[in-house]
Design a protein around this motif. Structure first.
Motif, mmCIF file in Angstrom:
data_model
loop_
_atom_site.group_PDB
_atom_site.id
_atom_site.type_symbol
_atom_site.label_atom_id
_atom_site.label_comp_id
_atom_site.label_asym_id
_atom_site.label_seq_id
_atom_site.Cartn_x
_atom_site.Cartn_y
_atom_site.Cartn_z
ATOM 1 N N THR A 64 0.177 17.160 -20.801
ATOM 2 C CA THR A 64 1.346 16.308 -20.617
ATOM 3 C C THR A 64 1.764 16.269 -19.151
ATOM 4 N N ALA A 65 1.788 17.420 -18.518
ATOM 5 C CA ALA A 65 2.150 17.473 -17.099
ATOM 6 C C ALA A 65 1.147 16.704 -16.241
ATOM 7 N N LEU A 66 -0.135 16.826 -16.544
ATOM 8 C CA LEU A 66 -1.154 16.090 -15.793
ATOM 9 C C LEU A 66 -1.012 14.580 -15.977
ATOM 10 N N LEU A 67 -0.692 14.146 -17.185
ATOM 11 C CA LEU A 67 -0.484 12.714 -17.416
ATOM 12 C C LEU A 67 0.722 12.195 -16.651
ATOM 13 N N MET A 68 1.772 12.999 -16.566
ATOM 14 C CA MET A 68 2.932 12.604 -15.766
ATOM 15 C C MET A 68 2.563 12.492 -14.292
ATOM 16 N N LEU A 69 1.760 13.420 -13.808
ATOM 17 C CA LEU A 69 1.330 13.374 -12.420
ATOM 18 C C LEU A 69 0.509 12.127 -12.135
ATOM 19 N N ILE A 70 -0.376 11.774 -13.048
ATOM 20 C CA ILE A 70 -1.186 10.572 -12.866
ATOM 21 C C ILE A 70 -0.283 9.333 -12.825
ATOM 22 N N GLY A 71 0.688 9.272 -13.704
ATOM 23 C CA GLY A 71 1.595 8.124 -13.742
ATOM 24 C C GLY A 71 2.357 7.952 -12.441
ATOM 25 N N TYR A 72 2.947 9.032 -11.948
ATOM 26 C CA TYR A 72 3.688 8.951 -10.691
ATOM 27 C C TYR A 72 2.762 8.632 -9.518
ATOM 28 N N SER A 73 1.575 9.186 -9.538
ATOM 29 C CA SER A 73 0.628 8.957 -8.457
ATOM 30 C C SER A 73 0.191 7.499 -8.394
ATOM 31 N N VAL A 74 -0.198 6.952 -9.534
ATOM 32 C CA VAL A 74 -0.651 5.561 -9.556
ATOM 33 C C VAL A 74 0.496 4.631 -9.192
ATOM 34 N N ASP A 75 1.686 4.934 -9.672
ATOM 35 C CA ASP A 75 2.848 4.118 -9.335
ATOM 36 C C ASP A 75 3.080 4.088 -7.829
ATOM 37 N N SER A 76 3.054 5.242 -7.195
ATOM 38 C CA SER A 76 3.294 5.279 -5.754
ATOM 39 C C SER A 76 2.154 4.624 -4.975
ATOM 40 N N ASP A 77 0.931 4.752 -5.466
ATOM 41 C CA ASP A 77 -0.200 4.118 -4.783
ATOM 42 C C ASP A 77 -0.145 2.599 -4.886
ATOM 43 N N VAL A 78 0.282 2.093 -6.020
ATOM 44 C CA VAL A 78 0.427 0.645 -6.166
ATOM 45 C C VAL A 78 1.541 0.139 -5.254
ATOM 46 N N LEU A 79 2.611 0.908 -5.143
ATOM 47 C CA LEU A 79 3.682 0.522 -4.217
ATOM 48 C C LEU A 79 3.186 0.508 -2.780
ATOM 49 N N LEU A 80 2.353 1.460 -2.419
ATOM 50 C CA LEU A 80 1.800 1.475 -1.065
ATOM 51 C C LEU A 80 0.957 0.235 -0.821
ATOM 52 N N LYS A 81 0.198 -0.164 -1.806
ATOM 53 C CA LYS A 81 -0.619 -1.373 -1.658
ATOM 54 C C LYS A 81 0.272 -2.578 -1.375
ATOM 55 N N GLY A 82 1.422 -2.638 -2.040
ATOM 56 C CA GLY A 82 2.372 -3.717 -1.776
ATOM 57 C C GLY A 82 2.993 -3.613 -0.396
ATOM 58 N N TYR A 83 3.288 -2.378 0.044
ATOM 59 C CA TYR A 83 3.879 -2.185 1.371
ATOM 60 C C TYR A 83 2.915 -2.572 2.486
ATOM 61 N N MET A 84 1.624 -2.422 2.228
ATOM 62 C CA MET A 84 0.641 -2.727 3.265
ATOM 63 C C MET A 84 0.622 -4.209 3.611
ATOM 64 N N LYS A 85 1.133 -5.043 2.732
ATOM 65 C CA LYS A 85 1.171 -6.478 2.987
ATOM 66 C C LYS A 85 2.383 -6.887 3.824
ATOM 67 N N ARG A 86 3.266 -5.967 4.092
ATOM 68 C CA ARG A 86 4.453 -6.263 4.893
ATOM 69 C C ARG A 86 4.080 -6.412 6.361
ATOM 70 N N PRO A 87 4.992 -6.971 7.150
ATOM 71 C CA PRO A 87 4.691 -7.178 8.572
ATOM 72 C C PRO A 87 4.480 -5.891 9.369
ATOM 73 N N GLU A 88 5.084 -4.784 8.948
ATOM 74 C CA GLU A 88 4.955 -3.519 9.673
ATOM 75 C C GLU A 88 4.252 -2.485 8.784
ATOM 76 N N PRO A 89 2.936 -2.550 8.651
ATOM 77 C CA PRO A 89 2.255 -1.624 7.733
ATOM 78 C C PRO A 89 2.294 -0.170 8.192
ATOM 79 N N LEU A 90 2.345 0.086 9.510
ATOM 80 C CA LEU A 90 2.376 1.477 9.980
ATOM 81 C C LEU A 90 3.667 2.169 9.572
ATOM 82 N N ARG A 91 4.760 1.447 9.624
ATOM 83 C CA ARG A 91 6.043 2.018 9.198
ATOM 84 C C ARG A 91 5.994 2.325 7.695
ATOM 85 N N ALA A 92 5.384 1.431 6.943
ATOM 86 C CA ALA A 92 5.268 1.642 5.498
ATOM 87 C C ALA A 92 4.407 2.861 5.206
#
Length: 88
Positions: A37-65
């Motif tokens: 259960t703990a590992l599944l929670m970790l995977i969920g939070y990890s994938v969520d944050s990685d998808v958000l990073l992918k979205g941030y990379m499309k912003r005008p200031e990717p280094l700040r993101a």
């Protein structure tokens, strides 16, 4: 459009599951229903944050993101440690 960010998200999720599993082996924590259960929670939070990073990379200031994301990743790593403390 490239598939590199998507591959990075999958690779990150894979490493986010393998590193805790390796640490569990080193420390001697058994694989039980609670640890799964703990590992599944970790995977969920990890994938969520990685998808958000992918979205941030499309912003005008990717280094700040990226800097903001690194702070978030450190907090997630600290959270991973906190998740497994009650299990030990």
């Amino acid at each position: 459009r490239t598939s590199i960010p998507s591959v990075a998200v999958v690779a990150s999720a894979f490493s986010d599951i393998m590193v805790p599993l390796a640490m569990m082996q080193v420390i001697g924590i058994d694989l039980t229903l609670g640890t799964v259960t703990a590992l599944l929670m970790l995977i969920g939070y990890s994938v969520d944050s990685d998808v958000l990073l992918k979205g941030y990379m499309k912003r005008p200031e990717p280094l700040r993101a990226i800097k903001e994301f690194q702070k978030a990743k450190w907090l997630i790593m600290l959270w991973k440690i906190m998740v497994f403390l009650p299990i030990t």
